[in-house]
Design a protein around this motif. Structure first.
Motif, PDB file in Angstrom:
ATOM      1  N   ARG A  64      -7.644  44.672  31.669  1.00 50.01           N
ATOM      2  CA  ARG A  64      -7.559  45.506  32.865  1.00 50.01           C
ATOM      3  C   ARG A  64      -8.960  45.763  33.443  1.00 50.01           C
ATOM      4  NH1 ARG A  64      -4.294  48.975  30.921  1.00 50.01           N
ATOM      5  NH2 ARG A  64      -5.740  50.621  30.341  1.00 50.01           N
ATOM      6  N   ARG A  69      -5.291  43.807  36.225  1.00 45.32           N
ATOM      7  CA  ARG A  69      -4.364  44.595  37.027  1.00 45.32           C
ATOM      8  C   ARG A  69      -2.968  44.698  36.410  1.00 45.32           C
ATOM      9  NH1 ARG A  69      -4.859  42.279  42.943  1.00 45.32           N
ATOM     10  NH2 ARG A  69      -4.600  40.329  41.814  1.00 45.32           N
ATOM     11  N   ALA A  72      -2.110  43.027  33.009  1.00 44.90           N
ATOM     12  CA  ALA A  72      -2.655  43.725  31.853  1.00 44.90           C
ATOM     13  C   ALA A  72      -1.841  44.978  31.546  1.00 44.90           C
ATOM     14  CB  ALA A  72      -4.118  44.088  32.110  1.00 44.90           C
ATOM     15  N   ARG A  73      -1.452  45.708  32.584  1.00 46.90           N
ATOM     16  CA  ARG A  73      -0.654  46.917  32.365  1.00 46.90           C
ATOM     17  C   ARG A  73       0.719  46.562  31.781  1.00 46.90           C
ATOM     18  NH1 ARG A  73      -2.543  51.628  33.681  1.00 46.90           N
ATOM     19  NH2 ARG A  73      -4.256  51.854  35.192  1.00 46.90           N
TER      20      ARG A  73
END
Length: 280
Positions: A64, A69, A72-73
């Protein structure tokens, strides 16, 4: 069962739906890397979430910071889901959905659906319903992902007491996710609660075809048989549920139901939690 579903959904969602790279990439897009690199990193992070969730969360944090972004979340959400930290997982999926929406990525609806699924596992159906509303109104889900979201939306509606709307959703889910035994189980349970024994018997039969080794399916089969006055069928199904999952709420409910026969009473439906499956 929730983690494999989430893994499948995340692995299929954003890389394939990622927007085409522009000729001039923004700094954040450049930091995230080309599509091939992001796909590879996603696959590695997903695999790590299964084997070492703590390490996956750390990797998701580094990714992240490097511009990963919503991908990754989403991976962080999977790591929390593997640890059964459902509210944290749902929060990560919701953040991923919002970031994907800002990026105009078609995978946003998948993240909303994952958030709803995690909220169901956290026993927070109102939050699940809100997330699943966002997933379904996006209009980008199709096929099995659409059916699973409709199924989860129905589960949230049942848990919040809106049985009429739940029936509409579950019937849609049976079209798009017909191979999912949970869809047939929920439909049968709902039919029983609606006072429709013919539909209940038909739908639990479909669930049994797909998952006769599932204690929840056998418990509901016993409930439906009992309401129909089929003592032998109720005994058999409840006995199966008790044998399949003796140390679970479902198995204990089956044992309690079987004791009715010892007391000489007419058998009644037995459920661990109002008869509605909540978690996957």
């Amino acid at each position: 069962m929730i983690l494999p579903l989430l893994l499948l959904s995340l692995a299929q969602a954003s890389p394939a739906a990622a927007p085409a790279k522009s000729k001039v990439a923004s700094p954040k897009a450049a930091a995230a890397g080309p599509l091939e690199i992001r796909t590879d990193r996603l696959q590695r992070c997903v695999a790590l979430a299964e084997s070492d969730p703590e390490a996956a969360r750390a990797e998701a944090g580094r990714w992240r910071m490097a511009g990963g972004r919503f991908l990754a979340r989403g991976c962080a959400g999977l790591a929390f889901a593997a640890e059964k930290s459902w509210p944290s997982a749902a929060g990560e999926f919701e953040d991923a959905a919002r970031e994907a929406q800002l990026a105009k990525d078609a995978g946003a609806a998948n993240y909303w659906a994952q958030a709803g699924n995690a909220w169901l596992a956290a026993a927070q159906p109102a939050k699940a319903r809100a997330a699943l509303d966002s997933a379904l109104t996006a209009g980008t889900l199709t096929g099995l992902p659409l059916g699973e979201a409709q199924l989860d939306h129905a589960r949230a509606l049942v848990a919040t007491g809106d049985l009429e709307s739940a029936r509409t959703d579950i019937d849609l889910a049976l079209t798009n996710a017909a191979d999912d035994p949970l869809a047939w189980l929920l439909s049968a349970t709902l039919a029983r609660r609606e006072g429709n024994p013919v539909r209940a018997k038909k739908d639990i039969g479909e669930a049994l075809k797909r998952a006769a080794d599932d204690a929840s399916v056998q418990l509901e089969a016993g409930n439906i048989a009992a309401l129909a006055g089929d003592e032998a069928g109720a005994r058999e199904a409840w006995g199966q549920a008790a044998r399949l999952a003796p140390e679970t709420p479902v198995g204990r409910s089956a044992v309690t139901a079987l004791r009715q026969f010892d007391a000489g009473a007419a058998p009644r439906a037995s459920t661990p939690n109002a008869g509605v499956p909540v978690g996957r």
